[in-house]
Design an enzyme around this catalytic site. Structure first.
Site, mmCIF file in Angstrom:
data_model
loop_
_atom_site.group_PDB
_atom_site.id
_atom_site.type_symbol
_atom_site.label_atom_id
_atom_site.label_comp_id
_atom_site.label_asym_id
_atom_site.label_seq_id
_atom_site.Cartn_x
_atom_site.Cartn_y
_atom_site.Cartn_z
ATOM 1 N N HIS A 30 40.124 35.720 44.580
ATOM 2 C CA HIS A 30 39.349 36.149 43.429
ATOM 3 C C HIS A 30 38.267 35.114 43.149
ATOM 4 O O HIS A 30 38.566 33.949 42.872
ATOM 5 C CB HIS A 30 40.260 36.339 42.214
ATOM 6 C CG HIS A 30 41.024 37.616 42.269
ATOM 7 N ND1 HIS A 30 41.996 37.843 43.212
ATOM 8 C CD2 HIS A 30 40.940 38.753 41.527
ATOM 9 C CE1 HIS A 30 42.482 39.068 43.046
ATOM 10 N NE2 HIS A 30 41.861 39.630 42.033
ATOM 11 N N ALA A 60 42.142 45.150 34.605
ATOM 12 C CA ALA A 60 42.299 44.579 35.946
ATOM 13 C C ALA A 60 40.968 44.103 36.517
ATOM 14 O O ALA A 60 39.901 44.280 35.916
ATOM 15 C CB ALA A 60 42.941 45.613 36.868
ATOM 16 N N HIS A 61 41.040 43.508 37.708
ATOM 17 C CA HIS A 61 39.849 42.905 38.311
ATOM 18 C C HIS A 61 38.754 43.938 38.615
ATOM 19 O O HIS A 61 39.020 45.084 38.949
ATOM 20 C CB HIS A 61 40.208 42.130 39.584
ATOM 21 C CG HIS A 61 40.898 42.925 40.647
ATOM 22 N ND1 HIS A 61 41.697 42.349 41.597
ATOM 23 C CD2 HIS A 61 40.923 44.254 40.924
ATOM 24 C CE1 HIS A 61 42.170 43.286 42.404
ATOM 25 N NE2 HIS A 61 41.709 44.432 42.016
ATOM 26 N N ASN A 62 37.509 43.499 38.436
ATOM 27 C CA ASN A 62 36.297 44.275 38.748
ATOM 28 C C ASN A 62 36.061 45.465 37.821
ATOM 29 O O ASN A 62 35.149 46.263 38.062
ATOM 30 C CB ASN A 62 36.321 44.792 40.195
ATOM 31 C CG ASN A 62 36.528 43.706 41.216
ATOM 32 O OD1 ASN A 62 36.143 42.566 41.009
ATOM 33 N ND2 ASN A 62 37.162 44.046 42.326
#
Length: 322
Positions: A202, A243-245
């Site tokens: 990440h 969550a990511h993105n």
């Protein structure tokens, strides 16, 4: 820490990739990036037809892709043909950023004397931890046991509760963050190779816009390749996971225990009821209302109200549940 630059050939050999590459294999590769953010001398990947428009516009010098997508790649981009573009991209990311998985406690923290001298208007409780590269504007207030780690910018008039951990984040002006929230940590990213999990590094940040409110015990993951974004005046209730993105637009209201999976885009003026779950890589339009406990598994156009699992129009939901 990112490693030095390499030719594409050197990179592919270093990650032990069985590859087929065109005559431009000596192109210099100095970084990795997603299709949107990739610049010259960057390698990216293309494995989903949904992102064809991004492929046409990318500035990446090289692309991991499957043979069936070869004709879609612009002619100025060097192509690396492989069976698993995303997995090979992860290998390249691991190679460039070998220490990107979990944060460690830095020895470059500020002592209380340095904090008071550097941040004259800062108010804080007991057990404050600040790393030396942190930037904090005026009239900021921290509760007890707050940790602000590497790569953080805190804007004006920000209020942060107790037991909060923030890193890899930009917090804009007038944001309130409730007790126990964790912002900017590594997301839940992995891929299977030969029935074994491979961690996804990440490298992105969390960007929180102006006048937002983040409730207690929320978790907002940093982006894997690009940033996770919460835009201006969006309010998160307690116990929300982003969550990511993920990108959340302006003036949204997200109730408690909502979970939004990775790489989903939420428009402006969206209301999400409690305990709703939204799958990854979806596009939720503007002015959408999602009922509590709904399960969203496909895109939703602007100005829709949906409910149920799988989420459907409110009219259809009421018809099925008379």
């Amino acid at each position: 820490m990112k490693k030095k630059i390499f030719s594409l050939n050197q990179l592919l050999k270093a990650i032990d990739l069985d590859f087929s590459v065109d005559k431009k294999a000596n192109v210099i590769i100095s970084d990795i990036g997603d299709l949107v953010l990739a610049k010259k001398n960057t390698i990216s990947f293309f494995s989903n037809i949904r992102y064809q428009d991004q492929l046409k516009k990318t500035e990446a010098s090289a692309i991991f892709t499957k043979e069936k997508y070869l004709k879609l790649v612009p002619k100025n981009i060097t192509t690396v043909i492989c069976k698993n573009p995303e997995i090979n991209f992860i290998k390249a990311a691991n190679f460039f950023y070998p220490d990107s998985y979990f944060s460690t406690v830095s020895n470059k923290k500020l002592n209380l004397k340095e904090i008071n001298k550097k941040f004259k208007t800062l108010k804080y409780g007991i057990n404050l931890y600040l790393e030396k590269d942190v930037k904090i504007e005026k009239n900021v207030s921290f509760g007890n046991n707050v940790s602000i780690k590497k790569n953080c910018i805190i804007g004006n008039n920000v209020i942060i509760g107790s037991n909060v951990v923030i890193e890899n984040s930009k917090i804009s002006d007038n944001v309130h963050i409730g007790d126990g929230s964790i912002i900017g940590k590594k997301g839940f990213g992995f891929k299977f190779i030969n029935k074994k999990c491979l961690r996804i590094p990440h490298l992105g940040n969390v960007i929180i816009g102006k006048d937002c409110e983040i409730g207690a015990n929320c978790v907002i993951d940093r982006g894997s390749i690009k940033n996770t974004i919460i835009d201006d005046r969006t309010f998160l209730d307690n116990l929300v996971h982003i969550a990511h993105n993920v990108s959340v637009g302006k003036d949204c209201i997200i109730a408690g225990q909502v979970g939004i999976a990775g790489s989903t885009t939420i428009g402006n003026n969206v209301v999400i009821g409690g305990q709703a779950g939204i799958s990854g890589h979806l596009k939720i339009g503007n002015n959408v209302n999602i009922g509590g406990k709904s399960g969203v598994v496909k895109d939703i156009e602007d100005n829709q109200t949906v409910m149920g699992y799988p989420a459907t129009s409110l009219k259809n939901f009421l018809k099925k549940n008379k």
